[in-house]
Design an enzyme around this catalytic site. Structure first.
Site, PDB file in Angstrom:
ATOM      1  N   SER A 138       0.855  -1.183   0.000  1.00  0.00           N
ATOM      2  CA  SER A 138       0.000   0.000   0.000  1.00  0.00           C
ATOM      3  C   SER A 138       0.892   1.235   0.000  1.00  0.00           C
ATOM      4  CB  SER A 138      -0.883  -0.008   1.254  1.00  0.00           C
ATOM      5  OG  SER A 138      -1.539   1.226   1.445  1.00  0.00           O
ATOM      6  N   TYR A 141      -1.667  -0.485  10.571  1.00  0.00           N
ATOM      7  CA  TYR A 141      -1.781  -0.847   9.155  1.00  0.00           C
ATOM      8  C   TYR A 141      -0.504  -0.431   8.420  1.00  0.00           C
ATOM      9  CZ  TYR A 141      -3.839  -1.322   4.491  1.00  0.00           C
ATOM     10  OH  TYR A 141      -4.094  -1.700   3.192  1.00  0.00           O
TER      11      TYR A 141
END
Length: 264
Positions: free
Chosen positions: A151, A164
């Site tokens: 990501s 995350y």
């Protein structure tokens, strides 16, 4: 023409992956679904893996592939997935380790060990276990390609979701390190790092993104980038995918080296 339209009309975008066998984890929806369609459109046989059996089988049927239920946070489930692909199609050439979940907690008063372990299990363990499980199969074919879904959160600070970011930074570090480490086996390992892309993970953020005028990246754009990675020759790269920009490998700065006494 989208990947779905191409498959339905029988017009494939090309045959670059004809004869190749690919595994896609998290393939039942979002980015994984788009990746499965793109691979099939390019000629690969696809094994779709997911915990969502109904949606996973629908994608497998759409790409004329096979479905296997798999919890990627379980090492033995990853091994069974690879064995299934070998039994179905004779081997494995490509592994897209895409399964992932939102963290759902921070490290302060909202810290939840169960949510933390779930996120680590899917986002990091799933990549490590998936790589470990598929390497023998790739070596048996003389090499292959692994692409892990990271990501932009793996390339930048994310104060609103540090756990995350930690998951995804770990995947980025793994990709950069395994790229050269697996070169002797002719296995290329890369990561794809999308921004806010069409998937279930962004569902809680949709109103905020809309209010800020932030465009959501189509899942097909991420899948197209993954196809470029798979059919390319790079390894140890982390490709960013951002709305309105051409996807390319992120250029990391070189870490300053030590100053030796002789240099002073």
């Amino acid at each position: 023409m989208t990947a779905v339209e191409a498959l339905r009309s029988g017009q494939r975008a090309g045959a670059a992956l004809t004869g190749k066998v690919a595994i896609v984890t998290g393939g039942a929806s979002g980015l994984g679904r788009a990746m499965a369609l793109a691979l099939a459109e390019a000629g690969a046989r696809v094994v779709v893996a997911d915990l969502d059996a109904r949606a996973g089988r629908e994608v497998a049927d759409l790409v004329d592939g096979a479905f296997r239920a798999c919890d990627v946070s379980d090492l033995e489930a990853n091994r069974a997935l690879v064995e299934f692909a070998q039994d179905q199609y004779g081997g494995v050439d490509i592994a897209l380790l895409n399964a992932g979940v939102a963290t759902g907690c921070g490290v302060g008063g909202d810290f939840d060990p169960a949510r933390y372990r779930r996120a680590m299990g899917a986002n990091l363990d799933g990549v490590v276990y998936g790589t470990h499980a598929v390497l023998p199969a790739l070596r048996a074919r003389g090499g292959g390609a692994i692409v892990a879904t990271a990501s932009l959160a793996g390339l930048a600070a994310v104060p609103l979701d540090p756990l995350y970011a930690a998951n995804k930074h770990a995947v980025v570090g793994l990709a950069r390190s395994l790229g050269p480490a697996l070169a002797a086996d002719h296995v290329r390992f890369n990561a794809v790092c999308p921004g806010f892309a069409e998937s279930r993970i962004i569902d809680p953020l949709r109103d905020m993104l809309s209010a800020q005028g932030m465009p959501v990246i189509p899942a097909e754009a991420v899948a197209d980038t993954v196809l470029r990675i798979v059919t390319g020759d790079g390894s140890g790269e982390c490709w960013f995918v951002q709305a309105g920009r051409e996807a390319e490998p992120f250029r990391f700065r070189t870490v300053p080296g030590p100053v030796r006494p002789a240099d002073v």
